[in-house]
Design a protein around this motif. Sequence first.
Motif: not given
Length: 249
Positions: A79-87
């Motif tokens: 989930k954190q990686a997905q949020e980093s990707k979105a950012e």
Amino acid sequence: MHLMRGFSGGTMPEGSDRKEGMPFYLGAFLAVALEWCAQARNAALQTQTLQALETRVAALEEERKILGRQNETYQTTLKQAQESKAEAEKQLAEAVELQADFYAREVALKVQVTSLQDIVEAYEEVQKDLKDRCCEQADEMERMEGEMATQAKAMGLLQVDYDKLQVEVCRIRVEKEALEKQVASGDATIEELEKDKKTLIQDMAGTFEEGFQEALAQAVCMNPGIDISNCDSTQHIVDGKVVPLELDD
């Protein structure tokens, strides 16, 4: 044993049947006792096997919980990686908008071409760095997804083993209950055999006493005036003499 020796020391009544070796009821009693002893040992072995399987089930359950906690950790990291990707994608979009603005200003301000080119080159470096970071995040996500798939497969295999062990535990419990019932039934049968044994010994003692008294009565009838007051069933003849039976023989 004493009763049989009493018969072997004198003449048996006519119509009696002499049998050597172990009496039938003792053989049957020993056979039943050995059979139930073997079943009791088998029940003990089944109990040990059940305890080992229950220990194995507990270990597998603990391992399944550990894998569940690891899976939750992987989910959080994903989930954190997905949020980093979105950012990163947001930053990339903003950078693209900024680049378009730079190009517009380059057209409008020809005199600032050199400075704008430097700015564009610097921005391109930033964009490249952002793209590299996005690729790294994508690779990390792919790796984590592979690990999650492996963990899910391992959990599936553990669940299958756990289900098999549960079935085996249920089967052994049923067999244990059946064996316990058989052992209880065997104990009751042994008690009945003990009662029959005591009754048979008492009957044999009574029969021996009746036969002895009948023999004495025949001796008095055939030899009137003979003194048989000292004759009883607890004596026998050894070397031509009447001597008491040795009860501990």
